[in-house]
Write a protein that holds these residues in place. Structure first.
Motif, PDB file in Angstrom:
ATOM      1  N   GLU A  77       2.899  -4.580   9.296  1.00  8.83           N
ATOM      2  CA  GLU A  77       1.496  -4.151   9.404  1.00  8.83           C
ATOM      3  C   GLU A  77       0.596  -5.291   9.868  1.00  8.83           C
ATOM      4  OE1 GLU A  77      -0.581  -1.311   6.711  1.00  8.83           O
ATOM      5  OE2 GLU A  77       1.328  -1.448   5.622  1.00  8.83           O
ATOM      6  N   TYR A  78       0.776  -6.457   9.274  1.00  2.00           N
ATOM      7  CA  TYR A  78      -0.011  -7.633   9.678  1.00  2.00           C
ATOM      8  C   TYR A  78       0.240  -7.942  11.152  1.00  2.00           C
ATOM      9  CZ  TYR A  78      -0.983 -12.593  10.367  1.00  2.00           C
ATOM     10  OH  TYR A  78      -1.410 -13.785  10.873  1.00  2.00           O
ATOM     11  N   GLY A 107      -2.580  -0.314  11.667  1.00  2.00           N
ATOM     12  CA  GLY A 107      -2.559  -1.185  12.836  1.00  2.00           C
ATOM     13  C   GLY A 107      -2.407  -0.380  14.104  1.00  2.00           C
ATOM     14  N   ASN A 166      -4.204  -1.578   2.640  1.00  2.00           N
ATOM     15  CA  ASN A 166      -4.961  -0.351   2.846  1.00  2.00           C
ATOM     16  C   ASN A 166      -4.055   0.691   3.508  1.00  2.00           C
ATOM     17  OD1 ASN A 166      -6.621   1.710   3.735  1.00  2.00           O
ATOM     18  ND2 ASN A 166      -8.233   0.346   4.464  1.00  2.00           N
ATOM     19  N   LYS A 167      -3.711   1.730   2.778  1.00  2.00           N
ATOM     20  CA  LYS A 167      -2.779   2.751   3.256  1.00  2.00           C
ATOM     21  C   LYS A 167      -3.233   3.423   4.554  1.00  2.00           C
ATOM     22  CE  LYS A 167       0.155   6.263   1.303  1.00  2.00           C
ATOM     23  NZ  LYS A 167       0.640   6.749   0.048  1.00  2.00           N
ATOM     24  N   SER A 168      -4.519   3.502   4.789  1.00  2.00           N
ATOM     25  CA  SER A 168      -5.015   4.170   5.996  1.00  2.00           C
ATOM     26  C   SER A 168      -5.145   3.226   7.193  1.00  2.00           C
ATOM     27  CB  SER A 168      -6.368   4.838   5.708  1.00  2.00           C
ATOM     28  OG  SER A 168      -7.336   3.865   5.410  1.00  2.00           O
ATOM     29  N   SER A 169      -4.841   1.943   7.018  1.00  2.00           N
ATOM     30  CA  SER A 169      -4.925   0.968   8.109  1.00  2.00           C
ATOM     31  C   SER A 169      -3.528   0.527   8.515  1.00  2.00           C
ATOM     32  CB  SER A 169      -5.752  -0.245   7.667  1.00  2.00           C
ATOM     33  OG  SER A 169      -5.726  -1.249   8.662  1.00  2.00           O
ATOM     34  N   ASP A 217       2.751   2.755   2.252  1.00  2.00           N
ATOM     35  CA  ASP A 217       2.687   3.632   3.430  1.00  2.00           C
ATOM     36  C   ASP A 217       3.998   3.693   4.218  1.00  2.00           C
ATOM     37  OD1 ASP A 217       2.737   1.165   4.651  1.00  2.00           O
ATOM     38  OD2 ASP A 217       0.735   1.314   5.524  1.00  2.00           O
ATOM     39  N   ASP A 270       0.810  -1.230   0.000  1.00  2.00           N
ATOM     40  CA  ASP A 270       0.000   0.000   0.000  1.00  2.00           C
ATOM     41  C   ASP A 270       0.843   1.278   0.000  1.00  2.00           C
ATOM     42  OD1 ASP A 270       0.903  -0.069   2.605  1.00  2.00           O
ATOM     43  OD2 ASP A 270      -1.068  -0.329   3.508  1.00  2.00           O
ATOM     44  N   SER A 321     -11.832  -7.950  18.036  1.00  2.00           N
ATOM     45  CA  SER A 321     -10.797  -8.754  17.389  1.00  2.00           C
ATOM     46  C   SER A 321     -10.583 -10.045  18.157  1.00  2.00           C
ATOM     47  CB  SER A 321      -9.473  -7.988  17.332  1.00  2.00           C
ATOM     48  OG  SER A 321      -8.453  -8.835  16.825  1.00  2.00           O
ATOM     49  N   GLY A 380      -2.687  -4.246  11.331  1.00  2.00           N
ATOM     50  CA  GLY A 380      -3.058  -3.401  10.197  1.00  2.00           C
ATOM     51  C   GLY A 380      -3.413  -4.223   8.968  1.00  2.00           C
ATOM     52  N   ASP A 381      -3.849  -3.543   7.940  1.00  2.00           N
ATOM     53  CA  ASP A 381      -4.173  -4.168   6.657  1.00  2.00           C
ATOM     54  C   ASP A 381      -3.112  -3.736   5.650  1.00  2.00           C
ATOM     55  OD1 ASP A 381      -5.127  -4.943   4.175  1.00  2.00           O
ATOM     56  OD2 ASP A 381      -7.142  -4.138   4.491  1.00  2.00           O
TER      57      ASP A 381
END
Length: 117
Positions: A14-15, A28, A23-26, A7, A5, A87, A19-20
């Protein structure tokens, strides 16, 4: 390291922090730092619940001089402080670092999320 993404964070990092990677805005969970009353530093971060059974290692490191590059792992393995609402994969883990009176008042922290074999 892949960064699908764009970012600036690797997909694996990220994982690892919830985070996703697509997806640049996610990004984590953002690590939090709290200075305790008794001269300790508390570092909280999001981690996978089942990390002991997954090929992932979390390490919190600290140093007092960025020029030296002398990063030392926290001696504390972390304490689970709560499950994340909504979660079933992630929880918040807190690390504790005691600072002696003769150490620098400046401390730098970083979180390493690595894939293990």
């Amino acid at each position: 390291m892949d960064d699908d993404d764009g970012d600036g964070l690797s997909n694996f990092y990220e994982y690892g922090v919830g985070g996703d990677p697509t997806n640049k805005s996610s990004l984590g969970g953002t690590p939090k730092v709290i200075h305790g009353e008794s001269g300790e530093v508390l570092f909280s971060t999001v981690q996978l619940i089942d990390r002991a059974n997954l090929p992932i290692r979390y390490t919190v490191l600290h140093c007092t001089d960025l020029e030296s590059g002398d990063w030392t792992p926290f001696a504390d393995d972390g304490t689970i402080i709560n499950d994340l609402p909504g979660s079933d994969e992630y929880e918040e883990v807190q690390y504790r670092l005691s600072i002696s009176g003769d150490e620098s008042h400046e401390i730098f922290l970083r979180l390493s999320v690595e894939e293990t074999q």
